[in-house]
Design a protein around this motif. Structure first.
Motif, mmCIF file in Angstrom:
data_model
loop_
_atom_site.group_PDB
_atom_site.id
_atom_site.type_symbol
_atom_site.label_atom_id
_atom_site.label_comp_id
_atom_site.label_asym_id
_atom_site.label_seq_id
_atom_site.Cartn_x
_atom_site.Cartn_y
_atom_site.Cartn_z
ATOM 1 N N SER A 211 0.850 -1.187 0.000
ATOM 2 C CA SER A 211 0.000 0.000 0.000
ATOM 3 C C SER A 211 0.888 1.239 0.000
ATOM 4 C CB SER A 211 -0.931 0.000 1.223
ATOM 5 O OG SER A 211 -0.174 0.044 2.419
ATOM 6 N N GLU A 212 0.255 2.394 0.078
ATOM 7 C CA GLU A 212 1.017 3.637 0.089
ATOM 8 C C GLU A 212 1.813 3.781 1.381
ATOM 9 O OE1 GLU A 212 0.192 8.463 -0.437
ATOM 10 O OE2 GLU A 212 -1.424 6.998 -0.708
ATOM 11 N N ALA A 213 1.278 3.260 2.469
ATOM 12 C CA ALA A 213 1.982 3.352 3.751
ATOM 13 C C ALA A 213 3.108 2.333 3.851
ATOM 14 C CB ALA A 213 0.988 3.159 4.901
ATOM 15 N N HIS A 214 2.872 1.132 3.336
ATOM 16 C CA HIS A 214 3.876 0.061 3.349
ATOM 17 C C HIS A 214 4.026 -0.449 1.908
ATOM 18 C CE1 HIS A 214 3.921 -0.177 7.763
ATOM 19 N NE2 HIS A 214 2.608 -0.014 7.694
ATOM 20 N N TRP A 215 5.124 -0.051 1.259
ATOM 21 C CA TRP A 215 5.285 -0.271 -0.179
ATOM 22 C C TRP A 215 5.257 -1.741 -0.558
ATOM 23 C CZ3 TRP A 215 10.056 3.453 -0.115
ATOM 24 C CH2 TRP A 215 9.606 4.753 0.119
ATOM 25 N N LEU A 216 5.801 -2.611 0.279
ATOM 26 C CA LEU A 216 5.818 -4.049 -0.003
ATOM 27 C C LEU A 216 4.985 -4.837 0.994
ATOM 28 C CD1 LEU A 216 9.576 -4.591 -0.994
ATOM 29 C CD2 LEU A 216 7.612 -4.256 -2.489
ATOM 30 N N GLY A 217 4.115 -4.173 1.715
ATOM 31 C CA GLY A 217 3.251 -4.853 2.669
ATOM 32 C C GLY A 217 3.913 -5.013 4.025
ATOM 33 N N ILE B 23 12.970 -15.359 3.920
ATOM 34 C CA ILE B 23 12.408 -16.414 3.066
ATOM 35 C C ILE B 23 11.829 -17.531 3.919
ATOM 36 C CG2 ILE B 23 13.014 -18.191 1.376
ATOM 37 C CD1 ILE B 23 15.019 -16.198 0.202
ATOM 38 N N GLY B 24 12.540 -17.894 4.976
ATOM 39 C CA GLY B 24 12.011 -18.925 5.866
ATOM 40 C C GLY B 24 10.726 -18.503 6.548
ATOM 41 N N GLU B 25 10.625 -17.214 6.865
ATOM 42 C CA GLU B 25 9.413 -16.711 7.507
ATOM 43 C C GLU B 25 8.263 -16.611 6.513
ATOM 44 O OE1 GLU B 25 7.924 -12.670 9.908
ATOM 45 O OE2 GLU B 25 10.036 -12.956 9.362
ATOM 46 N N GLY B 26 8.575 -16.238 5.271
ATOM 47 C CA GLY B 26 7.516 -16.032 4.296
ATOM 48 C C GLY B 26 7.054 -17.270 3.572
ATOM 49 N N GLN B 27 7.855 -18.343 3.577
ATOM 50 C CA GLN B 27 7.446 -19.535 2.827
ATOM 51 C C GLN B 27 6.236 -20.226 3.445
ATOM 52 O OE1 GLN B 27 7.950 -23.009 3.742
ATOM 53 N NE2 GLN B 27 8.583 -22.501 5.838
ATOM 54 N N ARG B 28 5.992 -20.015 4.736
ATOM 55 C CA ARG B 28 4.840 -20.640 5.380
ATOM 56 C C ARG B 28 3.523 -20.022 4.912
ATOM 57 N NH1 ARG B 28 8.573 -20.252 9.726
ATOM 58 N NH2 ARG B 28 7.595 -18.300 10.424
ATOM 59 N N THR B 29 3.586 -18.751 4.487
ATOM 60 C CA THR B 29 2.372 -18.067 4.035
ATOM 61 C C THR B 29 2.497 -17.613 2.584
ATOM 62 O OG1 THR B 29 3.244 -15.977 4.907
ATOM 63 C CG2 THR B 29 1.827 -17.279 6.371
ATOM 64 N N ALA B 30 3.353 -18.313 1.800
ATOM 65 C CA ALA B 30 3.608 -17.894 0.428
ATOM 66 C C ALA B 30 2.357 -17.966 -0.439
ATOM 67 C CB ALA B 30 4.716 -18.745 -0.183
ATOM 68 N N ALA B 31 1.461 -18.897 -0.151
ATOM 69 C CA ALA B 31 0.254 -19.055 -0.980
ATOM 70 C C ALA B 31 -0.811 -18.024 -0.640
ATOM 71 C CB ALA B 31 -0.312 -20.461 -0.813
ATOM 72 N N THR B 32 -0.900 -17.628 0.609
ATOM 73 C CA THR B 32 -1.956 -16.696 1.031
ATOM 74 C C THR B 32 -1.476 -15.247 1.112
ATOM 75 O OG1 THR B 32 -1.402 -17.242 3.323
ATOM 76 C CG2 THR B 32 -3.224 -18.447 2.305
ATOM 77 N N TYR B 33 -0.240 -15.037 1.561
ATOM 78 C CA TYR B 33 0.324 -13.692 1.657
ATOM 79 C C TYR B 33 1.677 -13.681 0.924
ATOM 80 C CZ TYR B 33 -3.089 -13.717 5.433
ATOM 81 O OH TYR B 33 -4.248 -13.852 6.163
ATOM 82 N N PRO B 34 1.644 -13.691 -0.409
ATOM 83 C CA PRO B 34 2.889 -13.908 -1.171
ATOM 84 C C PRO B 34 3.895 -12.774 -1.074
ATOM 85 C CG PRO B 34 1.074 -13.362 -2.641
ATOM 86 C CD PRO B 34 0.477 -13.546 -1.285
ATOM 87 N N TRP B 35 3.467 -11.556 -0.737
ATOM 88 C CA TRP B 35 4.407 -10.436 -0.731
ATOM 89 C C TRP B 35 5.508 -10.611 0.321
ATOM 90 C CZ3 TRP B 35 -0.804 -9.987 0.525
ATOM 91 C CH2 TRP B 35 -1.110 -9.806 1.880
ATOM 92 N N ILE B 36 5.250 -11.354 1.381
ATOM 93 C CA ILE B 36 6.283 -11.570 2.402
ATOM 94 C C ILE B 36 7.415 -12.415 1.852
ATOM 95 C CG2 ILE B 36 6.723 -12.463 4.731
ATOM 96 C CD1 ILE B 36 3.796 -12.028 5.364
ATOM 97 N N PHE B 37 7.079 -13.368 0.972
ATOM 98 C CA PHE B 37 8.077 -14.277 0.413
ATOM 99 C C PHE B 37 8.716 -13.729 -0.862
ATOM 100 C CE2 PHE B 37 8.995 -17.688 -2.637
ATOM 101 C CZ PHE B 37 9.917 -18.421 -1.934
ATOM 102 N N LEU B 38 7.942 -13.052 -1.703
ATOM 103 C CA LEU B 38 8.432 -12.653 -3.028
ATOM 104 C C LEU B 38 9.530 -11.599 -2.945
ATOM 105 C CD1 LEU B 38 5.147 -12.532 -5.140
ATOM 106 C CD2 LEU B 38 6.980 -14.225 -5.220
ATOM 107 N N ALA B 39 9.416 -10.654 -2.039
ATOM 108 C CA ALA B 39 10.390 -9.561 -1.974
ATOM 109 C C ALA B 39 11.801 -10.072 -1.653
ATOM 110 C CB ALA B 39 9.944 -8.512 -0.966
ATOM 111 N N PRO B 40 12.018 -10.813 -0.567
ATOM 112 C CA PRO B 40 13.385 -11.308 -0.303
ATOM 113 C C PRO B 40 13.838 -12.355 -1.312
ATOM 114 C CG PRO B 40 11.854 -12.217 1.292
ATOM 115 C CD PRO B 40 11.106 -11.169 0.536
#
Length: 332
Positions: free
Chosen positions: A101-107, A283-300
């Motif tokens: 969003s505008e406040a958090h560019w990559l979520g 990546i280790g933190e974001g892979q658990r939610t890669a399908a539902t919240y992909p922005w956490i995994f895709l950026a790193p």
């Protein structure tokens, strides 16, 4: 022009009535270029090996793209924190698992931390680890390999015994146990650099030793020895420069290997510990939610992939530039 016949030969003989003109003789005369004292034509200069390697490297478009891309990534890792209004330790109590969003560019993450700030900090830590491990590992390999080959005998046997012993040590488990002990302390990154470099120099040292064995009996090394030049100076000034191409390529590839090793350790929770972060941790933190919240995994993951691609481009370009038999860099 007149034509005459000989009595014993029926073939005519053509005789010239005048001397060749200057227009006819001119092209037959070749002027040799003036030669200077160094054996080179006047007006030319001898190129150093460094200049030749730089020219061959810059002619390789892929290598130039890799170098420019890596420099831009490094600049982003250094100046990126000043671009974001959030730091990687700050928590937004009103934004948990929010998309870009505008406040958090990559979520944001499930803890409310800004993904952009975390990615910048993780990229900076991973670059520090990669460059630190590559420099330290190459220095250890060059020192041990060159001194073992130069001294030989007992020193060489002890060095080979240590190398063979460390090669069978399960380095992943040793690093995992020791890195966990440091926890999230300020020196955890430095400790990880020392561990990765201390358990990753053995194969490079063997290659350096083999190349030094072929160099130490050459004339200029023997002459320096008879002139009572100290052994460390002989190794640093006469032996290591002649295997610099191997050391440069090895250091470049070690950057990628160190980043991958740190990512693997952090992915399993054995590398950089919280509150510190790295690309592997993210990546280790974001892979658990890669399908539902992909922005956490895709950026790193994108930052890591891009960095490794650029490093491989640079490594391939250096290998071709330093190899005189390679034609990819063109002629100097």
């Amino acid at each position: 022009m007149t034509t005459t016949k000989q009595e014993d030969n029926d073939a005519p003989r053509v005789e010239l009535d005048r001397e060749p003109t200057s227009e006819l003789a001119g092209p037959l005369v070749t002027q040799l270029p003036e030669v200077a004292a160094g054996g080179l034509p006047v007006g030319t200069r001898r190129l150093s090996r460094r200049t030749i390697v730089a020219r061959r490297f810059l002619r390789n478009k892929t290598a130039v793209v890799g170098l420019v891309g890596y420099v831009l990534l490094a600049a982003f890792a250094v100046f990126g924190p000043s671009l974001s209004p959030w730091t990687y330790t700050q928590i937004d109590q009103t934004a948990f698992l929010k998309p870009p969003s505008e406040a958090h560019w990559l979520g944001t993450t499930q803890a409310g931390r800004d993904v952009f700030a975390l990615t910048v900090e993780g990229l900076r830590k991973s670059m520090m680890i990669g460059l630190g491990v590559a420099a330290l590992q190459t220095a250890i390999a060059a020192t041990v390999g060159a001194f073992a080959a130069y001294y030989g005998r007992l020193f060489d046997k002890v060095a080979l015994w240590v190398i063979d012993l460390l090669l069978v040590v399960p380095s992943f488990f040793v690093i995992a146990i020791l890195s966990v002990q440091t926890g999230g302390s300020r020196g955890s990154v430095l400790m990880l650099i020392v561990l990765l470099a201390g358990l990753g120099w053995m194969l490079s040292a063997r290659v350096v030793r083999s190349m030094t064995l072929g160099i130490k009996n050459l004339e200029y090394v023997t002459a320096a020895k008879y002139m009572s030049v100290p052994t460390p100076r002989i190794i640093v000034r006469h032996i290591l420069p002649n295997i610099s191409s191997l050391l440069i390529i090895d250091a470049t590839l070690a950057v990628a290997s160190a980043v991958l090793a740190e990512t693997s350790l952090s992915f399993f929770g054995f590398g950089v510990q919280a509150p510190e972060t790295s690309l592997g941790t993210l990546i280790g933190e974001g892979q658990r939610t890669a399908a539902t919240y992909p922005w956490i995994f895709l950026a790193p993951a994108t930052a890591l992939t891009t960095m490794l691609v650029f490093i491989n481009f640079i490594g391939d370009g250096l290998r071709d530039a330093l190899d005189p038999t390679s034609k990819s860099g063109g002629r100097a």
